[in-house]
Design a protein around this motif. Structure first.
Motif, PDB file in Angstrom:
ATOM      1  N   HIS A 247       0.841  -1.213   0.000  1.00 12.33           N
ATOM      2  CA  HIS A 247       0.000   0.000   0.000  1.00 12.33           C
ATOM      3  C   HIS A 247       0.869   1.253   0.000  1.00 12.33           C
ATOM      4  O   HIS A 247       0.584   2.234   0.697  1.00 12.33           O
ATOM      5  CB  HIS A 247      -0.946   0.007   1.210  1.00 12.33           C
ATOM      6  N   ALA A 248       1.949   1.198  -0.778  1.00 12.68           N
ATOM      7  CA  ALA A 248       2.883   2.321  -0.867  1.00 12.68           C
ATOM      8  C   ALA A 248       3.236   2.586  -2.323  1.00 12.68           C
ATOM      9  O   ALA A 248       4.379   2.867  -2.663  1.00 12.68           O
ATOM     10  CB  ALA A 248       4.141   2.020  -0.062  1.00 12.68           C
ATOM     11  N   SER A 249       2.217   2.492  -3.185  1.00 12.95           N
ATOM     12  CA  SER A 249       2.447   2.609  -4.626  1.00 12.95           C
ATOM     13  C   SER A 249       3.149   3.902  -4.992  1.00 12.95           C
ATOM     14  O   SER A 249       4.150   3.903  -5.709  1.00 12.95           O
ATOM     15  CB  SER A 249       1.113   2.516  -5.384  1.00 12.95           C
ATOM     16  N   LEU A 250       2.615   5.019  -4.498  1.00  5.14           N
ATOM     17  CA  LEU A 250       3.150   6.313  -4.906  1.00  5.14           C
ATOM     18  C   LEU A 250       4.540   6.573  -4.333  1.00  5.14           C
ATOM     19  O   LEU A 250       5.276   7.412  -4.861  1.00  5.14           O
ATOM     20  CB  LEU A 250       2.180   7.425  -4.507  1.00  5.14           C
ATOM     21  N   SER A 251       4.907   5.853  -3.278  1.00  4.15           N
ATOM     22  CA  SER A 251       6.256   6.024  -2.732  1.00  4.15           C
ATOM     23  C   SER A 251       7.311   5.572  -3.736  1.00  4.15           C
ATOM     24  O   SER A 251       8.454   6.049  -3.715  1.00  4.15           O
ATOM     25  CB  SER A 251       6.420   5.227  -1.428  1.00  4.15           C
ATOM     26  N   LEU A 252       6.923   4.663  -4.638  1.00  2.83           N
ATOM     27  CA  LEU A 252       7.868   4.185  -5.645  1.00  2.83           C
ATOM     28  C   LEU A 252       8.271   5.311  -6.602  1.00  2.83           C
ATOM     29  O   LEU A 252       9.380   5.303  -7.148  1.00  2.83           O
ATOM     30  CB  LEU A 252       7.269   3.007  -6.425  1.00  2.83           C
ATOM     31  N   LEU A 253       7.379   6.275  -6.800  1.00  2.26           N
ATOM     32  CA  LEU A 253       7.713   7.424  -7.647  1.00  2.26           C
ATOM     33  C   LEU A 253       8.876   8.220  -7.050  1.00  2.26           C
ATOM     34  O   LEU A 253       9.667   8.820  -7.774  1.00  2.26           O
ATOM     35  CB  LEU A 253       6.498   8.337  -7.812  1.00  2.26           C
ATOM     36  N   TRP A 254       8.973   8.213  -5.716  1.00  2.00           N
ATOM     37  CA  TRP A 254      10.063   8.920  -5.030  1.00  2.00           C
ATOM     38  C   TRP A 254      11.305   8.043  -4.928  1.00  2.00           C
ATOM     39  O   TRP A 254      12.395   8.447  -5.313  1.00  2.00           O
ATOM     40  CB  TRP A 254       9.597   9.363  -3.648  1.00  2.00           C
ATOM     41  N   PHE A 255      11.121   6.822  -4.433  1.00  2.00           N
ATOM     42  CA  PHE A 255      12.262   5.910  -4.315  1.00  2.00           C
ATOM     43  C   PHE A 255      12.923   5.676  -5.679  1.00  2.00           C
ATOM     44  O   PHE A 255      14.142   5.621  -5.783  1.00  2.00           O
ATOM     45  CB  PHE A 255      11.824   4.556  -3.764  1.00  2.00           C
ATOM     46  N   GLY A 256      12.092   5.505  -6.695  1.00  2.00           N
ATOM     47  CA  GLY A 256      12.600   5.191  -8.036  1.00  2.00           C
ATOM     48  C   GLY A 256      12.643   6.397  -8.953  1.00  2.00           C
ATOM     49  O   GLY A 256      12.466   6.257 -10.174  1.00  2.00           O
ATOM     50  N   LEU A 257      12.905   7.581  -8.389  1.00  2.00           N
ATOM     51  CA  LEU A 257      12.908   8.804  -9.196  1.00  2.00           C
ATOM     52  C   LEU A 257      13.939   8.746 -10.318  1.00  2.00           C
ATOM     53  O   LEU A 257      13.727   9.311 -11.397  1.00  2.00           O
ATOM     54  CB  LEU A 257      13.166  10.019  -8.294  1.00  2.00           C
ATOM     55  N   VAL A 258      15.055   8.073 -10.086  1.00  2.00           N
ATOM     56  CA  VAL A 258      16.065   7.916 -11.139  1.00  2.00           C
ATOM     57  C   VAL A 258      15.468   7.190 -12.335  1.00  2.00           C
ATOM     58  O   VAL A 258      15.685   7.580 -13.491  1.00  2.00           O
ATOM     59  CB  VAL A 258      17.297   7.156 -10.601  1.00  2.00           C
ATOM     60  N   PHE A 259      14.679   6.136 -12.083  1.00  2.00           N
ATOM     61  CA  PHE A 259      14.029   5.402 -13.174  1.00  2.00           C
ATOM     62  C   PHE A 259      13.032   6.298 -13.904  1.00  2.00           C
ATOM     63  O   PHE A 259      12.900   6.226 -15.134  1.00  2.00           O
ATOM     64  CB  PHE A 259      13.307   4.163 -12.635  1.00  2.00           C
ATOM     65  N   VAL A 260      12.320   7.130 -13.151  1.00  2.77           N
ATOM     66  CA  VAL A 260      11.345   8.055 -13.743  1.00  2.77           C
ATOM     67  C   VAL A 260      12.052   9.057 -14.655  1.00  2.77           C
ATOM     68  O   VAL A 260      11.609   9.307 -15.785  1.00  2.77           O
ATOM     69  CB  VAL A 260      10.561   8.803 -12.643  1.00  2.77           C
ATOM     70  N   ILE A 261      13.152   9.622 -14.178  1.00 10.87           N
ATOM     71  CA  ILE A 261      13.902  10.608 -14.959  1.00 10.87           C
ATOM     72  C   ILE A 261      14.467   9.970 -16.234  1.00 10.87           C
ATOM     73  O   ILE A 261      14.442  10.577 -17.315  1.00 10.87           O
ATOM     74  CB  ILE A 261      15.031  11.217 -14.105  1.00 10.87           C
ATOM     75  N   GLU A 262      14.985   8.750 -16.110  1.00 10.21           N
ATOM     76  CA  GLU A 262      15.501   8.044 -17.290  1.00 10.21           C
ATOM     77  C   GLU A 262      14.394   7.891 -18.339  1.00 10.21           C
ATOM     78  O   GLU A 262      14.608   8.117 -19.531  1.00 10.21           O
ATOM     79  CB  GLU A 262      16.013   6.661 -16.878  1.00 10.21           C
ATOM     80  N   THR A 263      13.203   7.499 -17.892  1.00 13.05           N
ATOM     81  CA  THR A 263      12.074   7.296 -18.804  1.00 13.05           C
ATOM     82  C   THR A 263      11.616   8.609 -19.417  1.00 13.05           C
ATOM     83  O   THR A 263      11.379   8.698 -20.633  1.00 13.05           O
ATOM     84  CB  THR A 263      10.902   6.637 -18.055  1.00 13.05           C
ATOM     85  N   LEU A 264      11.494   9.649 -18.588  1.00 15.82           N
ATOM     86  CA  LEU A 264      11.064  10.952 -19.095  1.00 15.82           C
ATOM     87  C   LEU A 264      12.047  11.507 -20.123  1.00 15.82           C
ATOM     88  O   LEU A 264      11.648  12.144 -21.097  1.00 15.82           O
ATOM     89  CB  LEU A 264      10.908  11.937 -17.934  1.00 15.82           C
ATOM     90  N   SER A 265      13.345  11.259 -19.907  1.00 16.83           N
ATOM     91  CA  SER A 265      14.340  11.758 -20.864  1.00 16.83           C
ATOM     92  C   SER A 265      14.126  11.132 -22.238  1.00 16.83           C
ATOM     93  O   SER A 265      14.292  11.800 -23.267  1.00 16.83           O
ATOM     94  CB  SER A 265      15.758  11.476 -20.356  1.00 16.83           C
ATOM     95  N   VAL A 266      13.749   9.864 -22.266  1.00 18.65           N
ATOM     96  CA  VAL A 266      13.478   9.187 -23.542  1.00 18.65           C
ATOM     97  C   VAL A 266      12.209   9.732 -24.184  1.00 18.65           C
ATOM     98  O   VAL A 266      12.164   9.997 -25.393  1.00 18.65           O
ATOM     99  CB  VAL A 266      13.358   7.664 -23.331  1.00 18.65           C
TER     100      VAL A 266
END
Length: 320
Positions: A247-266
């Motif tokens: 029950h911590a789905s949105l926390s992954l957006l913070w923990f995995g911010l590097v993955f988010v940035i990599e995806t957004l850059s593409v």
């Protein structure tokens, strides 16, 4: 605590002890990574075996299934099964993708549509499994609380699994980069699982962290083996499903911010070049931009690992 140490030891021994045999087998079979022609010059890596993710995912599953905590209750068994099916199904998709690259001697395996279809089928499988096992279709939103999504839960599950598996896949472009960042994020979820008194996720995470540490012995720059899509897709799917179960789905957006940035850059690079014929970054994913600027792989790894560590420490503290 003794069981967590044991599962860690089993996964570590399997990965560290088994990887030399996997490397030798892949070299004999000539199943080696095909280096992309576009981008930074990685020709020195040509001939490096790929699909190393198959061993550390297998080590994780074997070590997890060896532990009594995986079966001590119906709930434990349910959550262990969900974790293994999520990671295992996406590892199979990645394995097929890797195999197609090797067969075709190309840097692309699955075409976009077949790959998306396979990931969608895996999401459907997860949805059916969770429905049969009577896992509540609920997500928790900060400052709002639990929200029952009903039938819309499938679309969320699909987006979460496909999105995160592809995000970690995009991050896997340098020796040790994904293995190190994923290790740190799984560490954060291990703390959340401990606080939630969830032995299933705790056991699984000790196994996968040990397997990643073992893999890093062979994957740090200059890598003796790559994890391939077999490992990268599975790691993202595992993080996605854990965030849901805790029950911590949105926390992954913070923990995995590097993955988010990599995806957004593409996404930004693709959009900009397609519509305006201009590149926002020297190269995407963004870790290649750092390469273009002259950073070594160790420097990029260290920088991305440090960012992820700071994010997880802050995130775990705030959540706690």
């Amino acid at each position: 605590m003794k069981e967590n140490f044991l599962v860690f030891l089993i996964a570590l021994i399997i990965t560290v002890g088994g990887m030399p045999f996997v490397i030798k087998f892949l070299r004999r079979s000539k199943e080696q990574a095909v280096i992309r022609k576009l981008g930074p010059d990685h020709r020195a890596k040509a001939g490096t075996p790929s699909m190393g993710g198959a061993l550390f995912i297998a080590a994780t599953i074997i070590a997890t299934l060896c532990m009594p905590s995986s079966y001590q209750s119906w709930t434990s068994f349910t959550w262990t099964l969900i974790l293994i099916v999520a990671v295992g199904s996406f590892a199979v998709i990645g394995g097929i993708d890797d195999a197609l690259k090797l067969i075709r001697h190309a840097d692309e395996g699955f075409a976009f549509k077949p790959k998306l279809l396979a990931q969608t089928l895996s999401a459907v499988l997860m949805m059916l499994l969770m429905w049969v096992l009577e896992v509540p279709f609920i997500i928790t939103i900060p400052w709002v609380g639990p929200v029952n999504l009903g039938i819309f839960y499938f679309f969320f599950l699909w987006f979460w699994l496909v999105g995160w598996s592809n995000a970690t896949n995009l991050t896997d472009g340098l020796d040790g980069l994904l293995a190190g960042t994923a290790l740190i994020v799984y560490g954060a979820f291990t703390i959340l699982a401990w606080r939630a008194d969830n032995p299933s996720i705790l056991t699984f995470n000790f196994a996968i962290m040990a397997a990643l540490i073992g893999f890093l012995f062979y994957n740090h720059p200059k890598a003796k083996i790559f994890m391939g899509d077999t490992g990268s897709l599975a790691l993202g799917a595992g993080l996605a499903i854990e965030s849901i179960l805790l029950h911590a789905s949105l926390s992954l957006l913070w923990f995995g911010l590097v993955f988010v940035i990599e995806t957004l850059s593409v996404i930004i690079q693709t959009f900009s070049y397609h519509f305006y014929h201009k590149r926002v970054f020297p190269m995407a994913p963004i870790h290649h931009t750092f390469e273009k600027k002259g950073w070594s792989e160790w420097q990029i790894d260290g920088f991305f690992w440090a960012i992820t560590l700071v994010l997880t420490v802050i995130g775990v503290h705030v959540i706690g």
